[in-house]
Write an enzyme that holds these catalytic residues in place. Structure first.
Site, short mmCIF file in Angstrom:
data_model
loop_
_atom_site.label_atom_id
_atom_site.label_comp_id
_atom_site.label_asym_id
_atom_site.label_seq_id
_atom_site.Cartn_x
_atom_site.Cartn_y
_atom_site.Cartn_z
N ASP A 1 18.52 -12.92 -21.41
CA ASP A 1 19.27 -14.26 -21.44
C ASP A 1 20.19 -14.40 -22.51
OD1 ASP A 1 18.53 -15.50 -19.20
OD2 ASP A 1 16.35 -16.06 -19.93
N GLU B 1 15.65 -15.83 -27.04
CA GLU B 1 16.73 -15.48 -26.10
C GLU B 1 17.88 -16.70 -26.03
OE1 GLU B 1 14.53 -15.41 -22.44
OE2 GLU B 1 13.10 -17.02 -23.07
N HIS C 1 0.78 -1.13 0.15
CA HIS C 1 -0.01 0.02 -0.05
C HIS C 1 0.81 1.27 0.09
CE1 HIS C 1 -4.18 -1.14 0.20
NE2 HIS C 1 -3.73 -2.13 0.86
N CYS D 1 12.04 -7.10 -25.23
CA CYS D 1 11.52 -6.87 -23.95
C CYS D 1 12.72 -6.94 -23.11
CB CYS D 1 10.38 -7.93 -23.73
SG CYS D 1 10.55 -9.78 -23.68
#
Lengths: 88, 538
Positions: free
Chosen positions: B450, B426, B184, B497
């Site tokens: 990777d 990868e 929170h 990514c």
């Protein structure tokens, strides 16, 4: 007494925010209200009661409303379930 | 000291330390009816006092925060809660405070036992409400009147109402000993644009009230009573950050278009439904990588199909119809799941992991694919297989997917029939055979993290050789270029990514190589966009 069934349009179901709004709405009427979902029943004035029913999106619930202003209350819940609960 | 930066920025202020207090029952027995009535009255007064405080806080709070507080007011006013507490005081002859602690605990159990993850999390709200009433009874100031000044709140972790209840004008940052990106404190900190550091172990032991604290919400660095020199350095950083933020904020709603008019897609890498919101805030046009590992970690059994559907659905419902790329389970010996009984391996990165596990434990794979497909009706999803090393693996993974699709069709369960299927590139063998893989999938996503470790033979977990880990090594870059070109030639989109996609130093180079889809952590999006807006693509 009026009984009426509603389908929960909010895909996430009866989460804390809409349930809070519902309890607040119920409080504006004198009528006594119950919420039923299958075997489970809760008074409509209890947020804990409503939440612990674990109502999911797409499920149909039933309201039981009894009191002098039951007609007004049902009209208010018609609007609530049609519009309000969709946006959450 | 160091924790995890969970909300960016530099904060300098004095420590406002909130030490955890444990509510213990007193065990006192009420011996007459008058005492019982007195305790009930005490309970009612405490509740109404707590409600008054919350309502005052709501009046000052922004909408999202006021809603959280509104839920707590309803819980306080709940007749079921009141009935149970007053009933317990009457029947068990216990003090109001003991009854509240006990009832709260029982009600929490009801929620903890529920199936739905969202509902289970409501137990925290119940606890929060119970604690609030107990604090009123203990005569503690719930609203926490802070003196004027700039305070950094230091706590074990913060509950929703504690976080929201802090004086917005006087708090300039948060440090929590526990928690993480989704706690929170972190969420509210980001909402308010305040720097925050979580998981800073030992901080409560090291800090005293009013100590000067400096925190860096990016690096996670926390300094207690720093030297004048350090203070000056951080004041400068703070100023530079504020200036930078102002510049980047102006870019938020602009599309990423190069100076020669090429439209670039900026996507986010996320792991939770909450991340989705942050991604949209930063202007992401979708999700290039939804990691699903969190679903499988920190538990003692596999997540059920239903649990998984819930999770994917929650993410998709928040995505505003933008594409969400769901990567199937990517796990191995380095992130062991005890309930899978994976053996410890000498070379976990070269071992039994990701798609290799999925093609072996087809039961796990099928459950995940079923869940992904069932959730696909709630948004625009794409499926992505990690660690594909050969055409054979891709064909087998697709066969499992096709089998699951047949099952769903036979059962009359709706799913997106057009769902695109792609792979992570990868593993070097995949990069080198991109031309052979392309006809079998709808998109590529280059995972540079990777790929770098496999191409350079550098274990990215080994700190001794960390300096050898270099995504800018020509060998890595040549493979990246090869994959982009093969994608273009075969007409399938290529994204990236890995970390490199979010590194503004690499942006121009990658644009030049022909990359048009960049996926990164949401915070990097504005920085990369800034580079794109002043670069040429061709």
């Amino acid at each position: 007494m009026i009984k009426k069934a509603y389908t929960i349009l909010a895909p996430e179901g009866m989460h804390a925010r809409p349930a809070t709004a519902m309890v607040k709405l119920a409080r504006q009427f004198k009528a006594v209200m119950f919420l039923k979902n299958g075997e489970k029943t809760s008074r409509l004035n209890s947020l804990i009661g409503i939440l612990s029913m674990g109502i999911k999106g797409g499920e149909t619930i039933e309201l039981e409303i009894e009191g002098v202003d039951e007609g007004d209350a049902v009209a208010a819940f018609d609007v609530f379930f049609a519009n309000h609960l969709k946006d959450w | 000291m160091k924790g995890i930066g969970v909300s960016q920025g530099i904060a300098i202020g004095r420590a406002w330390v909130m030490r955890p207090k444990r509510g213990h029952a007193s065990g006192q027995v009420l011996n007459d009816l008058a005492a019982v009535e007195r305790e009930i009255e005490i309970y009612r007064v405490a509740v109404s006092e707590a409600v008054t405080t919350l309502e005052a806080m709501m009046a000052r709070a922004v909408k999202a925060e006021a809603e959280i507080l509104g839920i707590q007011v309803e819980l306080l006013l709940d007749p079921q809660m009141e009935e149970e507490v007053t009933g317990m005081i009457r029947e068990d002859r216990v003090a109001a405070r003991d009854a509240i602690l006990k009832v709260t605990e029982q009600l929490m159990q009801v929620f903890i036992n529920m199936k739905d993850e969202y509902m289970r999390a409501r137990a925290a709200d119940i606890q929060d409400v119970g604690n609030r009433v107990v604090r009123v009874l203990d005569g503690e100031d719930v609203a926490m009147q802070m003196e004027e000044g700039e305070w950094i709140v230091v706590a074990e972790d913060l509950s929703p109402s504690e976080t929201v209840g802090l004086d917005a004008e006087r708090v300039c940052g948060f440090v929590t000993q526990a928690g993480g990106v989704t706690s929170h404190a972190a969420i509210v900190a980001r909402l308010r644009g305040l720097p925050a550091v979580a998981a800073c172990s030992g901080v409560l032991g090291a800090v005293a009230d009013r100590d000067i604290v400096v925190l860096d919400g990016v690096s996670g660095e926390v300094l207690i009573n720093p030297s004048i020199g350090e203070l000056q350095v951080y004041r400068k950083k703070q100023k530079a950050f504020a200036e930078r933020l102002r510049v980047l904020e102006q870019l938020r709603d602009r599309s990423a278009v190069t100076t020669d008019g090429v439209r670039i897609q900026l996507l986010a890498n996320i792991a939770t439904a909450e991340d989705m919101e942050q991604a949209l805030e930063q202007g992401a046009e979708g999700v290039g990588l939804l990691r699903t590992e969190l679903l499988f970690m920190d538990r003692d059994s596999l997540p059920s199909e239903e649990e998984q559907v819930e999770f994917y659905k929650r993410v998709l419902l928040r995505s505003n119809g933008l594409p969400v790329t769901i990567r199937t389970l990517d796990i191995g010996g380095d992130k062991p799941l005890p309930y899978l009984g994976l053996a410890e391996e000498a070379n976990p990165f070269l071992g039994y992991r990701a798609i290799r596990i999925c093609l072996d434990r087809v039961d796990i794979f099928m459950t995940q694919l079923r869940a992904i497909l069932r959730a696909s009706v709630f948004g625009k999803s794409r499926v992505m297989f990690p660690m594909i090393g050969s055409l054979d693996e891709l064909v087998r993974a697709k066969a499992v997917l096709a089998e699951v699709q047949r099952e769903l069709r036979a059962a009359g369960i709706a799913f997106d029939e057009e769902i695109p299927v792609g792979i992570m590139i990868e593993v070097p063998s995949a990069a080198l055979t991109a031309d052979l893989l392309a006809p079998e999938c709808d998109f590529f996503s280059i995972g540079t993290n990777d790929l770098t470790q496999y191409v350079l033979a550098v274990d990215r977990m080994n700190v001794k050789i960390a300096a050898l880990y270099d995504s800018y090594h020509p060998a890595v870059l040549r493979l990246v270029l090869e994959v982009i070109e093969q994608g273009l030639r075969q007409g399938i989109p290529v994204g990236m990514c890995g970390e490199l996609a979010g590194d503004p130093r690499a942006t121009e180079l990658l644009l030049g190589m022909g990359l048009r889809q960049f996926s990164m952590s949401a915070n990097s999006i504005p920085v990369v966009k800034e580079v794109i807006l002043r670069s040429k693509a061709i």
